[in-house]
Structures are given as C-alpha cells and as structure tokens.
Enzyme design. Sequence first.
Site, PDB file in Angstrom:
ATOM      1  N   ARG A 180       0.869  -1.176   0.000  1.00 54.05           N
ATOM      2  CA  ARG A 180       0.000   0.000   0.000  1.00 54.05           C
ATOM      3  C   ARG A 180       0.901   1.220   0.000  1.00 54.05           C
ATOM      4  O   ARG A 180       1.913   1.236   0.717  1.00 54.05           O
ATOM      5  CB  ARG A 180      -0.884   0.005   1.259  1.00 54.05           C
ATOM      6  N   TYR A 205      -3.234  11.601   5.989  1.00 51.13           N
ATOM      7  CA  TYR A 205      -3.465  10.252   6.489  1.00 51.13           C
ATOM      8  C   TYR A 205      -2.396   9.306   5.942  1.00 51.13           C
ATOM      9  O   TYR A 205      -2.005   9.378   4.778  1.00 51.13           O
ATOM     10  CB  TYR A 205      -4.858   9.706   6.078  1.00 51.13           C
ATOM     11  N   ASP A 244      -5.365   3.827   0.116  1.00 49.56           N
ATOM     12  CA  ASP A 244      -6.480   4.030   1.040  1.00 49.56           C
ATOM     13  C   ASP A 244      -6.901   5.497   1.013  1.00 49.56           C
ATOM     14  O   ASP A 244      -6.122   6.374   1.395  1.00 49.56           O
ATOM     15  CB  ASP A 244      -6.019   3.642   2.466  1.00 49.56           C
ATOM     16  N   HIS A 284      -9.389   6.605   2.724  1.00 50.06           N
ATOM     17  CA  HIS A 284      -9.766   6.810   4.131  1.00 50.06           C
ATOM     18  C   HIS A 284     -11.006   7.664   4.316  1.00 50.06           C
ATOM     19  O   HIS A 284     -11.004   8.618   5.109  1.00 50.06           O
ATOM     20  CB  HIS A 284      -8.582   7.419   4.883  1.00 50.06           C
ATOM     21  N   GLU A 306      -9.221   1.847  -1.481  1.00 44.86           N
ATOM     22  CA  GLU A 306      -9.951   1.533  -0.238  1.00 44.86           C
ATOM     23  C   GLU A 306     -10.668   2.738   0.345  1.00 44.86           C
ATOM     24  O   GLU A 306     -10.175   3.864   0.296  1.00 44.86           O
ATOM     25  CB  GLU A 306      -8.935   1.008   0.767  1.00 44.86           C
ATOM     26  N   GLU A 317     -13.367  -1.894   6.988  1.00 50.34           N
ATOM     27  CA  GLU A 317     -12.625  -2.053   8.246  1.00 50.34           C
ATOM     28  C   GLU A 317     -13.406  -1.480   9.425  1.00 50.34           C
ATOM     29  O   GLU A 317     -13.220  -1.916  10.556  1.00 50.34           O
ATOM     30  CB  GLU A 317     -11.251  -1.396   8.159  1.00 50.34           C
ATOM     31  N   ARG A 359     -13.498  -5.748   3.952  1.00 53.10           N
ATOM     32  CA  ARG A 359     -12.361  -5.562   4.860  1.00 53.10           C
ATOM     33  C   ARG A 359     -12.681  -5.896   6.312  1.00 53.10           C
ATOM     34  O   ARG A 359     -11.879  -5.615   7.202  1.00 53.10           O
ATOM     35  CB  ARG A 359     -11.889  -4.118   4.785  1.00 53.10           C
ATOM     36  N   GLU A 394      -4.084  -7.505   5.222  1.00 54.90           N
ATOM     37  CA  GLU A 394      -3.239  -6.361   5.572  1.00 54.90           C
ATOM     38  C   GLU A 394      -2.286  -6.779   6.678  1.00 54.90           C
ATOM     39  O   GLU A 394      -2.676  -7.467   7.619  1.00 54.90           O
ATOM     40  CB  GLU A 394      -4.110  -5.195   6.042  1.00 54.90           C
ATOM     41  N   TRP A 396     -11.698  11.881   9.096  1.00 48.81           N
ATOM     42  CA  TRP A 396     -10.258  11.636   9.176  1.00 48.81           C
ATOM     43  C   TRP A 396      -9.922  10.325   8.509  1.00 48.81           C
ATOM     44  O   TRP A 396     -10.645   9.351   8.600  1.00 48.81           O
ATOM     45  CB  TRP A 396      -9.794  11.591  10.638  1.00 48.81           C
TER      46      TRP A 396
HETATM   47  C1  CS2 Z   1      -6.167   2.139   7.941  1.00 50.33           C
HETATM   48  C2  CS2 Z   1      -5.946   2.015   9.414  1.00 50.33           C
HETATM   49  O1  CS2 Z   1      -4.926   0.161   7.786  1.00 50.33           O
HETATM   50  C3  CS2 Z   1      -5.803   0.846   7.250  1.00 50.33           C
HETATM   51  O2  CS2 Z   1      -6.385   0.554   6.199  1.00 50.33           O
HETATM   52  O3  CS2 Z   1      -7.459   2.532   7.579  1.00 50.33           O
HETATM   53  O4  CS2 Z   1      -4.611   2.320   9.649  1.00 50.33           O
HETATM   54  C4  CS2 Z   1      -6.803   2.906  10.275  1.00 50.33           C
HETATM   55  O5  CS2 Z   1      -6.507   4.255   9.993  1.00 50.33           O
HETATM   56  C5  CS2 Z   1      -6.526   2.608  11.736  1.00 50.33           C
HETATM   57  O6  CS2 Z   1      -6.744   1.241  11.952  1.00 50.33           O
HETATM   58  C6  CS2 Z   1      -7.421   3.433  12.633  1.00 50.33           C
HETATM   59  O7  CS2 Z   1      -7.152   3.125  13.977  1.00 50.33           O
HETATM   60 MG    MG Z   2      -8.063   1.652   5.784  1.00 55.10          MG
END
Ligand code: CS2
Ligand code: MG
Length: 402
Positions: free
Chosen positions: A147, A159, A210, A212, A236, A262, A283, A339, A402
């Site tokens: 990634r 991010y 990502d 995010h 993502e 996630e 995810r 991941e 965020w």
């Molecule tokens: C992120 C995470 O790994 C990812 O795909 O989205 O690092 C996420 O920001 C953190 O798990 C938040 O605690």
């Molecule tokens: Mg993520």
Amino acid sequence: MQIADVRVITSCPGRNFVTLKIVTDEGVYGIGDATLNGRERAVAAYLEEHVAPLLIGRDARRIEDAWQLLYRGAYWRRGPVTMRAIAAVDVALWDIKAKAAGMPLYDLLGGKSREGVLVYGHANGADIEETCDEVERYIGLGYKAVRAQSGVPGLDKPYGVGRGQMFYEPADAALPTETIWSTSKYLDHTPKLFEALRDRVGFGVELLHDAHHRLTPLEAARLGKSLEPYRLFWLEDVTPAENQEAFRLVRQHTVTPLAVGEIFNTLWDCKDLIQEQLIDFIRTTVVGAGGITHLRRIADFAAVWQVRTGCHGATDLSPVTMGAALHFDTWVPNFGIQEYMRHTAETDAVFPHAYRFEAGLLFPGDTPGHGVDIDETLAAKYPYDPKQLPIARLEDGTMWNW
Ligand code: CS2
Ligand code: MG
C-alpha cells in the site's frame, strides 16, 4: 468444560491493547482481542460489566449459543463496542475449542485452502520520491503487494504517513490531533504518485491505496478513473459507506477495484454493497465484526457474489487478531489479501505468536488454537496510556472525515 474465569487485560506495550482471557475448569484457556483504537476503555468496561458475569459457568464449547446470547441478548445490538466485545469472547472460545481438539484453528474451520497468506505492507513517505523509495524497500523485504500513501503538497499530517516505518500508529495524543484536509490537493496529487510508482517499480508488484473515507461519491469516481492506468489491486474506503448506495455512482465510472469495511461490524453494514456487486473486497475483521463466527458468515455471503476478503490488519489490531485472522485466511475459499502492519518489539514480546512472514506471505503456524498467547506478567508492566485518533477539518474549518 465450563468457563471458570474471565479476565480483561488492558496493556500498552507500544500502544494500547485490550485482551480477553477465558479460562475453563479444565485449565484450557483462550484469548481474544477487544481493542478499539481510541475507545479501548469502552470495550473493556462493556466486557467487565456486562459480559463476564454472563459467561461464568457456561459451557465453553457452546460458541454459537454464546454469540447469539451476546448479540440478541444485548437488545441494543450492533455497533463497534458491542461487536468487539462479542468478537473477543468468540475468538477466545474458538481458541479453546481448537486447543481442546489439539488442532490449529484453520483445521477446525475446514482445513487449509492455501499454504501461505498473501499480505500487503504499508509504504509511506513525506513526498512521491520518498514513497517510491519505501515501496522499493518493501519489495526488497519480499512483499508482493504494497500500500502506498504519501504526503500531499500543501497539507500537513496527511493520512497514512506515519511515524516509524514498519508500523503505523495514528492515535498520537490524549485529545484528538487536528489535521487539515483538501480533497482538491489530494486528487491532483495522487495520480502523480502512482504514475511515479509504476515508472519506478513496474507492474510486477500489486499496489494499493487508502482514501480513508474522505471523498464524495463523484470525487471517488474521479479518483478511481484517474488511477486506472496504474492498475491498483484496490482503492480503499473511497467514500463513507453508511449510505451503501453511494458506491453505485463510483462503480458506474471506474473499473479500479474497490475495498471497504474495516469500520463495519456486522453483515448488515455491507449486505447491499456485496449483493449489488458494488465492491470487490470486504475488509471486515475477526476483532471488528463479531469474531470468527460472524466473519465466516460475511465471507460466505460475499462468496456468492465473488467478493473476496481483505481483512484489515493495522498496528492497532493486536497480534491476537492477526493470529486468528491468519487461520481464517488460511481456510476461507474467497480469500483476497491480508493487511499486515507490523507491531513493535514491545508488543510482540507481550503477545508471543506462532505466525511468521516469508517471501510476501504470512504463515499461521500449526500450534493448536490460533497460536497467539499473552504474557500477563509482562503486560502488567505497560499501564493504559489514553490516546485518541486524529480528526480532520477542511481548510475553511468544516469538520471532515479523518
Ligand atoms: C487504515 C488504518 O490500515 C488501514 O487501512 O485505515 O490504519 C486505520 O486508519 C486505523 O486502523 C485506525 O485506527
Ligand atoms: Mg483503511
């Protein structure tokens, strides 16, 4: 086999983790992860106050009934706190059952579908050049999928550009760090990042990214379309997914594969995304989506529409989750990718584990159970250290994702 003791262990070896330990009257014990980044005490209290008293004296073999008791019996069902508490119990009970059967968890689930689990690492850099260097470094470590996240010109604290290299911990302060976001700066920058990456490393490695949760559906469509020449393995969290319908607009404009989930905690969060074929990878995780018992249901549902798994595996998910996930990944037929953000040496010392990395794959090991333990004496040396995730605002001050 009765549940004799239930312990919630909160520890901070490099970052906060909440671990549930369930001990049976026959001495066999199992552990589950209950970590929710920035909200750890909420889950610990839920387990201590509302779950542990229900478990004492129960038959540890009745995993499904425990799941139904904790899901239906809560009345206020679903949500990240409740489903993480259920997950911790579920994974601990699966750990016990596999140990009692003398087999690795993947055998209990149905046996191996693959020898090793394809993983992706996190390369990030302050700018395009540094990010390209990091991607090359991960390829040198044997990763087949990476990634890539980079700084965005004109933005501070974007991010995914973390402190440290092999792990990424965004929760950096007791009160949320405020960051500034600009979608237009990001959308102008990101295609340049992947053009430079493909020029540097070619097409022999899978690249992921990502977004995010930061784009509107149309912005997400634009990004997906702009990245098509660079053939990403997935893009993502392109847009917030509370409105699953939003992904239809993205899907209409781009063939870049989409991954999401996630932050989902039950099948209901992704049912429409899957059956409408609006995504390519789901995810959800053993820790976030109610444990092995529920994640298996999500994966089987996803298989009907050829959606593959892509479990979240950030540093803030404990080695217990990584261990259990690898057994799940070794079994699940519609596996996509796992991941793999590494943990610090302190964390690994508190959570001795059987899994190992080799040539871009993780191997879960063959010890009975999920192969991860907790050193309670060592864990006690790392008291809880309250930290929260950052927040993001637009340049005009508007609160954003965020
Ligand atoms: C992120 C995470 O790994 C990812 O795909 O989205 O690092 C996420 O920001 C953190 O798990 C938040 O605690
Ligand atoms: Mg993520």
